[in-house]
Design an enzyme around this catalytic site. Structure first.
Site, PDB file in Angstrom:
ATOM      1  N   ARG A 120       0.785  -1.140  -0.072  1.00 14.48           N
ATOM      2  CA  ARG A 120       0.106  -0.041   0.024  1.00 14.48           C
ATOM      3  C   ARG A 120       0.799   1.098  -0.113  1.00 14.48           C
ATOM      4  NH1 ARG A 120      -2.839  -2.828   4.045  1.00 14.48           N
ATOM      5  NH2 ARG A 120      -4.369  -3.967   2.915  1.00 14.48           N
ATOM      6  N   LYS A 142       2.651  11.395 -11.682  1.00 17.58           N
ATOM      7  CA  LYS A 142       1.909  10.323 -12.503  1.00 17.58           C
ATOM      8  C   LYS A 142       2.872   9.140 -12.544  1.00 17.58           C
ATOM      9  CE  LYS A 142      -1.140  13.153 -15.042  1.00 17.58           C
ATOM     10  NZ  LYS A 142      -1.463  13.757 -16.534  1.00 17.58           N
ATOM     11  N   GLU A 184       9.491  17.880 -25.849  1.00 16.00           N
ATOM     12  CA  GLU A 184       8.627  18.156 -24.821  1.00 16.00           C
ATOM     13  C   GLU A 184       9.083  19.545 -24.363  1.00 16.00           C
ATOM     14  OE1 GLU A 184       6.030  16.573 -23.853  1.00 16.00           O
ATOM     15  OE2 GLU A 184       6.135  14.611 -24.602  1.00 16.00           O
ATOM     16  N   LYS A 228       7.091  22.349 -15.766  1.00 21.10           N
ATOM     17  CA  LYS A 228       6.435  21.216 -15.563  1.00 21.10           C
ATOM     18  C   LYS A 228       6.141  21.523 -13.660  1.00 21.10           C
ATOM     19  CE  LYS A 228       4.902  16.956 -15.774  1.00 21.10           C
ATOM     20  NZ  LYS A 228       5.131  15.295 -16.210  1.00 21.10           N
ATOM     21  N   GLU A 238      -4.452  17.782 -12.605  1.00 22.53           N
ATOM     22  CA  GLU A 238      -5.045  17.840 -13.827  1.00 22.53           C
ATOM     23  C   GLU A 238      -6.734  18.054 -13.924  1.00 22.53           C
ATOM     24  OE1 GLU A 238      -3.138  15.514 -16.673  1.00 22.53           O
ATOM     25  OE2 GLU A 238      -4.573  15.809 -18.147  1.00 22.53           O
ATOM     26  N   ARG A 242      -3.011  21.957 -15.570  1.00 25.64           N
ATOM     27  CA  ARG A 242      -2.332  21.087 -15.774  1.00 25.64           C
ATOM     28  C   ARG A 242      -2.346  20.376 -17.238  1.00 25.64           C
ATOM     29  NH1 ARG A 242       0.632  16.019 -12.125  1.00 25.64           N
ATOM     30  NH2 ARG A 242       1.802  15.114 -13.913  1.00 25.64           N
ATOM     31  N   ASN A 246      -0.462  19.094 -22.174  1.00 23.87           N
ATOM     32  CA  ASN A 246      -0.884  17.995 -23.236  1.00 23.87           C
ATOM     33  C   ASN A 246      -0.904  18.983 -24.751  1.00 23.87           C
ATOM     34  OD1 ASN A 246      -1.495  15.844 -21.630  1.00 23.87           O
ATOM     35  ND2 ASN A 246      -3.783  16.725 -21.160  1.00 23.87           N
ATOM     36  N   HIS A 249      -0.518  17.131 -27.845  1.00 25.03           N
ATOM     37  CA  HIS A 249      -0.538  15.703 -27.413  1.00 25.03           C
ATOM     38  C   HIS A 249      -2.091  15.100 -27.945  1.00 25.03           C
ATOM     39  CE1 HIS A 249       2.689  16.088 -25.458  1.00 25.03           C
ATOM     40  NE2 HIS A 249       2.642  14.992 -24.669  1.00 25.03           N
ATOM     41  N   HIS A 253      -1.295  12.086 -29.788  1.00 23.60           N
ATOM     42  CA  HIS A 253      -1.686  10.468 -29.501  1.00 23.60           C
ATOM     43  C   HIS A 253      -2.490  10.010 -30.438  1.00 23.60           C
ATOM     44  CE1 HIS A 253      -1.671  11.875 -24.835  1.00 23.60           C
ATOM     45  NE2 HIS A 253      -0.632  11.308 -25.273  1.00 23.60           N
ATOM     46  N   HIS A 266       7.562   8.671 -29.127  1.00 20.51           N
ATOM     47  CA  HIS A 266       6.590   9.798 -28.639  1.00 20.51           C
ATOM     48  C   HIS A 266       6.883  11.243 -28.997  1.00 20.51           C
ATOM     49  CE1 HIS A 266       3.653  11.385 -25.698  1.00 20.51           C
ATOM     50  NE2 HIS A 266       4.454  12.126 -25.245  1.00 20.51           N
TER      51      HIS A 266
HETATM   52  N1  LIG Z   1       4.701   9.838 -15.900  1.00 20.75           N
HETATM   53  C1  LIG Z   1       4.645  10.848 -16.561  1.00 20.75           C
HETATM   54  O1  LIG Z   1       4.023  12.053 -16.478  1.00 20.75           O
HETATM   55  C2  LIG Z   1       4.917  10.796 -18.168  1.00 20.75           C
HETATM   56  C3  LIG Z   1       5.160  11.632 -18.932  1.00 20.75           C
HETATM   57  C4  LIG Z   1       5.396  11.492 -20.283  1.00 20.75           C
HETATM   58  C5  LIG Z   1       5.799  10.036 -20.778  1.00 20.75           C
HETATM   59  N2  LIG Z   1       5.666   9.380 -19.663  1.00 20.75           N
HETATM   60  C6  LIG Z   1       6.185   7.751 -20.090  1.00 20.75           C
HETATM   61  O2  LIG Z   1       7.226   7.689 -20.347  1.00 20.75           O
HETATM   62  C7  LIG Z   1       7.375   6.551 -21.369  1.00 20.75           C
HETATM   63  C8  LIG Z   1       8.619   6.934 -22.520  1.00 20.75           C
HETATM   64  O3  LIG Z   1       9.618   7.265 -21.787  1.00 20.75           O
HETATM   65  P1  LIG Z   1      11.035   7.000 -22.533  1.00 20.75           P
HETATM   66  O4  LIG Z   1      10.760   8.080 -23.669  1.00 20.75           O
HETATM   67  O5  LIG Z   1      12.410   7.752 -21.528  1.00 20.75           O
HETATM   68  O6  LIG Z   1      11.211   5.708 -23.033  1.00 20.75           O
HETATM   69  P2  LIG Z   1      11.814   4.510 -22.527  1.00 20.75           P
HETATM   70  O7  LIG Z   1      11.804   4.537 -21.135  1.00 20.75           O
HETATM   71  O8  LIG Z   1      11.614   3.545 -23.119  1.00 20.75           O
HETATM   72  O9  LIG Z   1      13.561   4.864 -23.093  1.00 20.75           O
HETATM   73  C9  LIG Z   1      13.769   4.824 -24.257  1.00 20.75           C
HETATM   74  C10 LIG Z   1      14.876   3.973 -24.618  1.00 20.75           C
HETATM   75  O10 LIG Z   1      16.046   4.508 -24.097  1.00 20.75           O
HETATM   76  C11 LIG Z   1      17.042   3.655 -23.276  1.00 20.75           C
HETATM   77  N3  LIG Z   1      17.651   4.363 -22.503  1.00 20.75           N
HETATM   78  C12 LIG Z   1      17.190   4.661 -21.337  1.00 20.75           C
HETATM   79  N4  LIG Z   1      18.286   5.742 -20.808  1.00 20.75           N
HETATM   80  C13 LIG Z   1      19.482   5.558 -21.624  1.00 20.75           C
HETATM   81  C14 LIG Z   1      20.394   5.986 -21.589  1.00 20.75           C
HETATM   82  N5  LIG Z   1      20.947   7.046 -20.819  1.00 20.75           N
HETATM   83  N6  LIG Z   1      21.564   5.760 -22.724  1.00 20.75           N
HETATM   84  C15 LIG Z   1      21.152   5.097 -23.703  1.00 20.75           C
HETATM   85  N7  LIG Z   1      19.668   4.514 -23.579  1.00 20.75           N
HETATM   86  C16 LIG Z   1      19.112   4.794 -22.670  1.00 20.75           C
HETATM   87  C17 LIG Z   1      16.028   2.643 -22.613  1.00 20.75           C
HETATM   88  O11 LIG Z   1      16.305   1.422 -22.396  1.00 20.75           O
HETATM   89  C18 LIG Z   1      15.000   2.540 -23.913  1.00 20.75           C
HETATM   90  O12 LIG Z   1      15.228   1.484 -24.777  1.00 20.75           O
HETATM   91  C19 LIG Z   1       6.168   6.398 -21.871  1.00 20.75           C
HETATM   92  O13 LIG Z   1       5.621   5.044 -21.245  1.00 20.75           O
HETATM   93  C20 LIG Z   1       5.354   7.462 -21.510  1.00 20.75           C
HETATM   94  O14 LIG Z   1       4.046   7.063 -21.135  1.00 20.75           O
HETATM   95  C21 LIG Z   1       5.240   9.228 -18.570  1.00 20.75           C
HETATM   96 ZN   LIG Z   2       4.161  13.875 -23.965  1.00 21.53          ZN
END
Ligand SMILES: NC(=O)c1ccc[n+]([C@@H]2O[C@H](COP(=O)([O-])OP(=O)(O)OC[C@H]3O[C@@H](n4cnc5c(N)ncnc54)[C@H](O)[C@@H]3O)[C@@H](O)[C@H]2O)c1
Ligand SMILES: [Zn+2]
Ligand SMILES: NC(=O)c1ccc[n+]([C@@H]2O[C@H](COP(=O)([O-])OP(=O)(O)OC[C@H]3O[C@@H](n4cnc5c(N)ncnc54)[C@H](O)[C@@H]3O)[C@@H](O)[C@H]2O)c1
Ligand SMILES: [Zn+2]
Lengths: 369, 369
Positions: A120, A142, A184, A228, A238, A242, A246, A249, A253, A266
């Site tokens: 929890r 989030k 972003e 942010k 949101e 907030r 988006n 987006h 999306h 993305h």
């Molecule tokens: N929580 C939130 O507010 C929020 C906001 C935006 C996006 N997201 C989420 O984030 C995710 C996307 O994140 P991302 O773009 O970081 O993708 P990811 O975590 O998949 O990373 C992208 C790739 O880079 C590799 N990688 C990571 N760090 C590295 C480094 N230092 N050197 C080399 N390779 C590296 C990873 O292993 C992966 O293959 C999505 O699931 C999205 O929904 C969440």
């Molecule tokens: Zn985004």
């Protein structure tokens, strides 16, 4: 060393940004934990660990337990959470165990969610390793995972104890991932930071080069996090402001859905989504042609945005699932100047269609040239 | 019609207890939802639905969507949550959808957890159909599922919008399930309600008979909920007082683990656990022999507690996992009078062993006679 405070009704914590920070992790974490010998468990991916474990561990007296999740969005699902939770339990993790999320947004989202629901709720720290995770996903609380039916449909608000950002981590990021994350930052500039906007315009080369100097990129990361954090401080859940995060987006999306989340990163989809949203704004007269040109030029500067195949009408149809979430009203974010936006609820499907067609026309032009 | 308020830092809501309430569900739910035509989804089990759907639906203008989970503790796991979430998404459920948890503790815990994490949190209402769920699990906001490594290791605090209790639902409950649930009522009486204690002593026959009159049982349900709500109002997150609800549960959980959660119902294990805890209290002088006799007699009145096979030393060893959760200190709840307890942290393994041996001796005597 910039420290940015996040302060919401449910949590208060700092985001610390410092090149080289990774070498000094342990004393920081121990201080945050409030314990002399905190019980730590790292969650990361094998590829990231291979690149960075030496630096990560440099300051640790004894290496912490490490749990691995393979790289990739397709592992951001409940079965992975269950497996990690089981591994935590078998390792004897209790309410005082502190998780360290070391990776991109996937690792951050899943580890945050794991921390939210293990016994929890246990504490965790974000140590983001992609640019996207540094400027976006590691701040704001989030957390969550995907369902077959859609992205991020399962989740919790659960803030980290802290977010520790080492911009040097992105030195090993593939260029496309870097540029994707920078979309972003471009978004943050457009919606709320004219100074960041100008900095991104004037320093694209230094920012994208990363070497020999990470300073320009660090400034971008810091300013983006500031945007942010400031937005989240005002509207954690949101309910209003907030939503401006988006920007780009809605169509972004839809593009991701139309291309099955496989073809574009993305940030690339969001880049196109920003172009479409700018067309909506231009057509309504929310921004001038000159403002439109500056903003769309900036988006493309941090491209290239790869082409994809989709009908404009299909993309508009796909935005319906965004709409559904707010009882029928679609919130749409429109710039009204460089660094200023408004949220409107009256953007029609026709307006979206026209704007999306203009975006696709730009794509065709770019592909030809 | 008794209405008991739960009021914690994270939520305020009412528990309404009324025989026949099930026939009047819809207007109550609509009022709680704040919407003229709320979007409702029921989560229940096929066996419960078969017995009670007619009454449940009597007040609905149109039948709500119903999602089913098979009966049984073994389905209280993350894959079931994922399946239900996927079904919700496919049905178009959004943040305004209201879940109705209609069943025992398993349905309540899993539906509450589903509500906690679907789209980062949607509202739900508890409509408990077992005695245990009415007096215990539907009040207090604990939700969650099991891991292979242990019970309730995954979860959230997520309070319902309301808890609606119809004591008539327990008319179809197997007698053993009824008696098992009543052990939690006995627990509530021992820890905090001398009047309930006397009522349970003096009305066992009427309470256990259920027919022709549900009045005595309704009084027990109401008083037990009052104890739980009162404790939760003072200490929502179990930092202190709420631990008293674990009276009998230290050894009780060990018995469940030793018998693989298969042989005894939860309340039966907790019944034995209360006997063991009473021995600890007696041996320490926390209670008199006379108090011990009254309390253990009451526990057995709501038995029979079935015998099981386990070594006393093994049971004591198994209590270690309870201990682990509080950084090495084992909180132990001891009665100090009828209806009053204290929490102590210095109960030794030797004391537990002696008490457990006494409990097993009682079991042997009862089996012989
Ligand atoms: N929580 C939130 O507010 C929020 C906001 C935006 C996006 N997201 C989420 O984030 C995710 C996307 O994140 P991302 O773009 O970081 O993708 P990811 O975590 O998949 O990373 C992208 C790739 O880079 C590799 N990688 C990571 N760090 C590295 C480094 N230092 N050197 C080399 N390779 C590296 C990873 O292993 C992966 O293959 C999505 O699931 C999205 O929904 C969440
Ligand atoms: Zn985004
Ligand atoms: N959240 C909390 O605070 C809390 C507190 C105590 C227990 N629990 C949890 O509650 C669960 C046990 O709950 P339970 O004892 O209600 O078990 P249960 O939900 O498995 O129900 C017991 C059986 O009775 C059946 N049933 C339900 N209502 C019936 C009715 N009206 N008539 C006939 N049969 C009916 C069920 O289908 C099931 O087969 C455990 O998982 C436990 O961890 C949670
Ligand atoms: Zn219990």
């Amino acid at each position: 060393m910039p420290v940015i405070n996040v302060s919401t009704p449910s949590a208060t914590y700092d985001v610390t940004i410092a090149p080289g920070l990774l070498r000094t992790l342990y004393p920081r974490i121990r201080k945050l934990s409030g314990s002399k010998s905190p019980r730590l468990v790292v969650v990361t991916s094998p590829n990231i660990w291979k690149l960075w474990s030496k630096r990560f561990l440099a300051s640790f007296p004894t290496p912490p337990e490490v749990l691995f999740l393979p790289a990739g969005e397709r592992f951001k699902r409940l079965p992975a959470v269950e497996r990690l939770a089981q591994e935590l339990a078998v390792a004897g993790a209790d309410r005082d165990t502190l998780l360290l999320a070391f990776g991109g947004g996937v690792i951050g989202d899943i580890t945050g969610f794991l921390a939210a629901i293990y016994m929890r709720g246990i504490p965790y720290i974000q140590i983001p390793s992609t640019l996207l995770a540094q400027v976006d996903s590691s701040v704001g609380g989030k957390t969550g995972v995907n369902l077959a039916a859609g992205k991020n449909l399962i989740g919790s608000f659960h803030h980290p104890l802290a977010t520790l950002v080492d911009p040097e981590l992105v030195l090993t990021l593939p260029p496309a991932e870097l540029r994707s994350g920078l979309q972003e930052a471009v978004k943050s500039a457009i919606i709320r930071d004219p100074a960041l906007f100008r900095f991104l315009e004037q320093n694209a080369k230094a920012i994208l080069a990363r070497k020999p100097d990470i300073k320009a990129l660090t400034r971008v990361v810091t300013a983006s996090i500031r945007v942010k954090a400031n937005v989240v401080n005002i509207d954690e859940r949101e309910n209003g402001l907030r939503m401006i995060l988006n920007f780009g987006h809605t169509i972004g999306h839809a593009i991701e859905a139309a291309t099955n989340y496989k073809q574009l990163l993305h940030g690339q989809a969001i880049g196109w989504g920003q172009i479409a949203a700018l067309h909506v704004a231009l057509n309504r007269g929310s921004i001038t042609q000159k403002q439109f040109d500056r903003m769309s030029t900036l988006v493309h500067q941090y491209g290239p945005l790869p082409p994809f195949k989709a009908q404009a009408s299909r993309l508009v149809t796909l935005t319906a699932s965004d709409k559904k979430r707010r009882s029928g009203r679609r919130a749409f974010v429109l710039p009204i100047a460089i660094g200023a936006t408004e949220i409107v609820f009256d953007v029609t499907d026709e307006e979206l269609l026209t704007a999306t067609q203009s975006m696709l026309a730009t794509m065709r032009q770019l592909t030809k040239s």
